[in-house]
Write an enzyme that holds these catalytic residues in place. Structure first.
Site, short mmCIF file in Angstrom:
data_model
loop_
_atom_site.label_atom_id
_atom_site.label_comp_id
_atom_site.label_asym_id
_atom_site.label_seq_id
_atom_site.Cartn_x
_atom_site.Cartn_y
_atom_site.Cartn_z
N LYS A 83 -9.27 -7.98 -3.99
CA LYS A 83 -8.99 -6.84 -3.13
C LYS A 83 -7.69 -6.20 -3.58
O LYS A 83 -6.68 -6.90 -3.78
CB LYS A 83 -8.86 -7.35 -1.70
N ALA A 84 -7.71 -4.89 -3.77
CA ALA A 84 -6.51 -4.17 -4.23
C ALA A 84 -6.33 -2.92 -3.37
O ALA A 84 -7.32 -2.32 -2.93
CB ALA A 84 -6.67 -3.78 -5.70
#
Ligand code: G3P
Length: 219
Positions: A83-84
């Site tokens: 997740k970014a």
């Protein structure tokens, strides 16, 4: 529609996994902090319980750092999704990790243009936060409708819409009506989905009448 659970609480995940309704898990730094546990340990535990995608968020703010962290986190298990955040660095990291076959969930999305950028960067998932938009008097579901329309306009945009910051059963229903691909639901809201006062009332009446018959179904 896929149901992910938005928590790092392994007991909640174990319990709700038994319903057969869990298609995946999302976590974020706040949820890891709330669990009080080590990031790697808790994610390993979650991946051992859930076969579906498990989102684990990187915490570097620069693209190179996110790529390094993403590669480390991706090694934890085959079903890890990195997740970014939706920043230019996050988009650069998304492009780099996706091109190496690592799935990326781009998070903290609050606009349709951000969702368009994430899809162009090769994100597997885009996470628009509907509850936090509602909190500031912007209709979160309108954003989901816009993203659905935009993604459906272009065959090349294959990113799945993962509706996040869900606060109520109505958010789940509205996301399903729009055709979002995934909802990530807090455990308390997931439990509420099966509740209806008329179901409870009806079952009480059935059980009272059944008791009067004096019968028992052998098991
Ligand atoms: O996982 C991110 C998102 O679901 C957070 O929700 O309730 O903190 O806005 P919330």
């Amino acid at each position: 529609m896929k149901f992910f659970i938005d928590t790092a609480d392994i007991e909640e995940i174990r319990d709700l996994a038994t319903t057969g309704m869990l298609d995946g898990v999302t976590t974020n730094p706040s949820l890891i902090a709330k669990s009080g546990r080590d990031f790697f340990e808790v994610l390993k535990d979650i991946c051992a319980v859930v076969d579906g995608p498990v989102s684990a968020e990187v915490t570097a703010l620069d693209a190179e750092g996110m790529i390094r962290e993403g590669k480390t986190v991706a090694k934890l298990a085959d079903n890890i999704v990195v997740k970014a955040p939706l920043t230019w660095d996050g988009l650069r990291a998304c492009r780099a990790l996706s091109s190496e076959g690592i799935k990326v969930n781009v998070t903290l999305c609050f606009s349709a243009n951000q969702a368009l950028l994430a899809a162009k960067a090769g994100a597997t998932y885009i996470s628009p936060f509907v509850g936090r938009l509602d909190d500031v008097n912007i209709d979160g579901m309108e954003l989901i409708e816009d993203i659905r329309t935009i993604y459906d306009n272009y065959d090349l945009l294959q990113t799945e819409i993962l509706v996040a910051s869900i606060r109520s059963p109505n958010h789940v229903k509205d996301a399903a009506l729009i055709g979002a691909d995934v909802v990530t639901i807090p455990p308390s809201v997931l439990r509420q989905l099966a509740d209806h006062p008329l179901t409870t009332k009806g079952l009480d009446a059935f059980m009272a009448d059944w008791k009067k018959t004096g019968q028992k179904i052998p098991s």
